[in-house]
Design an enzyme around this catalytic site. Structure first.
Site, PDB file in Angstrom:
ATOM      1  N   LYS A 248      31.619 113.725   1.210  1.00 30.17           N
ATOM      2  CA  LYS A 248      31.593 112.527   0.800  1.00 30.17           C
ATOM      3  C   LYS A 248      32.815 111.634   1.266  1.00 30.17           C
ATOM      4  CE  LYS A 248      28.443 112.809  -2.155  1.00 30.17           C
ATOM      5  NZ  LYS A 248      27.913 112.391  -3.603  1.00 30.17           N
ATOM      6  N   ARG A 249      33.701 113.005   0.575  1.00 28.57           N
ATOM      7  CA  ARG A 249      35.318 111.908   0.602  1.00 28.57           C
ATOM      8  C   ARG A 249      35.486 111.686   2.001  1.00 28.57           C
ATOM      9  NH1 ARG A 249      37.906 115.572  -3.644  1.00 28.57           N
ATOM     10  NH2 ARG A 249      36.765 114.502  -5.045  1.00 28.57           N
TER      11      ARG A 249
END
Length: 334
Positions: A248-249
């Site tokens: 996600k990052r």
């Protein structure tokens, strides 16, 4: 028998590209045989429910061309297609298993369960399985909250067949007496799946290979009810180079991440369809209609599928070059 598949996401946020790959395979298995693709919303985990997530699911599938034949917004013969609207059914079947001796009421507190974990227990110790009828009646009169657990045999083994990985056998002593109905009356994911898939006449269940070790729980439930099992198709993991999970990052976990970066839906579908599946020839660019004709379960691979961003860029470039100028202009303006 007509093929019926289902994509059953939880409304907990954006669609992960791994889940979207599962949706694509599920859709293609149905359409290959002119079958039915069902959309079911699995919202039994109310704590993780995200407002607006159902609309995100609709948007993602629709923009990818994965048009469902039955679902919450379209109806169908086997609705409702939202699990929270099927609550009465789950409790009825859970109590039926209790009557059959295939499940039991468990009154253990969170403190006792935490104590078991602290002592090193890998699974529930079956304490409430041995309660007498008088104990159970007294607990119910005292209105002590309870869950219903599946009663798993402690001897022998359970086997099932996956179309990708072949026959899988798990020793029953390795399987926990899983909770099938929570104290708030909501079913657990595993239990609701079995009930819904049976009632919706789902013929093929498509999911990630992380479910290989838990599928015997499903097999035991089907056997307890005397129902036929669906055909299982477990898909290999999608990982980045080096075996890392999509992050996600780093913005490579969700479908919307890629749309915001300028990737086209058709390119994403084409790319994801080739993760863990290979065509009978060396063709790499497919329309969805072409994939519907070419796709076959027997060409799904067992090995983890590498999410190669350079390959996605190449596929996306092909689709951008093929766009009519006015469409390209429209997409570029924002």
């Amino acid at each position: 028998m007509a093929v019926r598949t289902r994509f059953a996401p939880s409304p907990t946020g954006f669609i992960h590209v791994g889940n979207l790959r599962s949706a694509i395979f599920t859709y293609l298995i149905a359409k290959k045989d002119q079958g039915t693709f069902v959309l079911r919303i699995e919202d039994t985990d109310q704590e993780r429910y995200v407002e607006g997530a159902v609309d995100t699911i609709y948007y993602t599938l629709d923009s990818c061309g994965l048009i469902w034949d039955e679902g919450p917004d379209k109806g169908g013969e086997y609705g409702p297609y939202i699990q929270s609207e099927r609550m009465d059914m789950y409790k009825k079947y859970a109590l039926e298993l209790v009557e059959k001796g295939e499940a039991y009421k468990c009154f253990c507190t969170e403190e006792r369960l935490a104590g078991l974990r602290e002592k090193g227990y890998a699974k529930y110790d079956g304490h409430c399985l041995h309660l007498s009828e008088d104990d159970i009646t007294a607990n119910e009169k005292a209105e002590i909250p309870y869950v219903i657990r599946q009663k798993v045999p402690q001897t022998g083994s359970t086997s099932f067949t996956c179309q990708v990985y072949g026959e899988i056998t798990i020793e029953n002593k390795e399987i926990e007496d899983q909770i099938i109905l929570k104290s708030d009356g909501y079913p657990t994911y595993n239990f609701a799946n079995v009930i819904d898939d049976h009632h919706m006449k789902i013929t093929h269940v498509v999911r990630g290979n992380e479910y290989l070790t838990s599928t015997p729980k499903y097999t035991l439930l089907y056997n307890a009810f005397g129902w036929d099992e669906p055909t299982y198709v477990h898909l290999p993991h999608v990982v980045k180079e080096g075996g890392k999970k999509l992050s996600k990052r780093e913005g490579d976990a969700y479908y919307t991440d890629f749309i915001k970066k300028g990737y086209l839906p058709d390119a994403i579908v084409n790319f994801l369809a080739m993760l863990g599946w290979s065509p009978s020839n060396n063709q790499e660019i497919f329309t969805l209609a072409e994939l519907e004709k070419e796709f076959s379960i027997d060409r799904i691979n067992k090995s983890p599928a590498i999410f190669d961003i350079k390959k996605l860029n190449w596929v996306n470039a092909h689709y951008i070059k093929a766009l009519p100028l006015d469409e390209l202009k429209e997409l570029c303006m924002p």
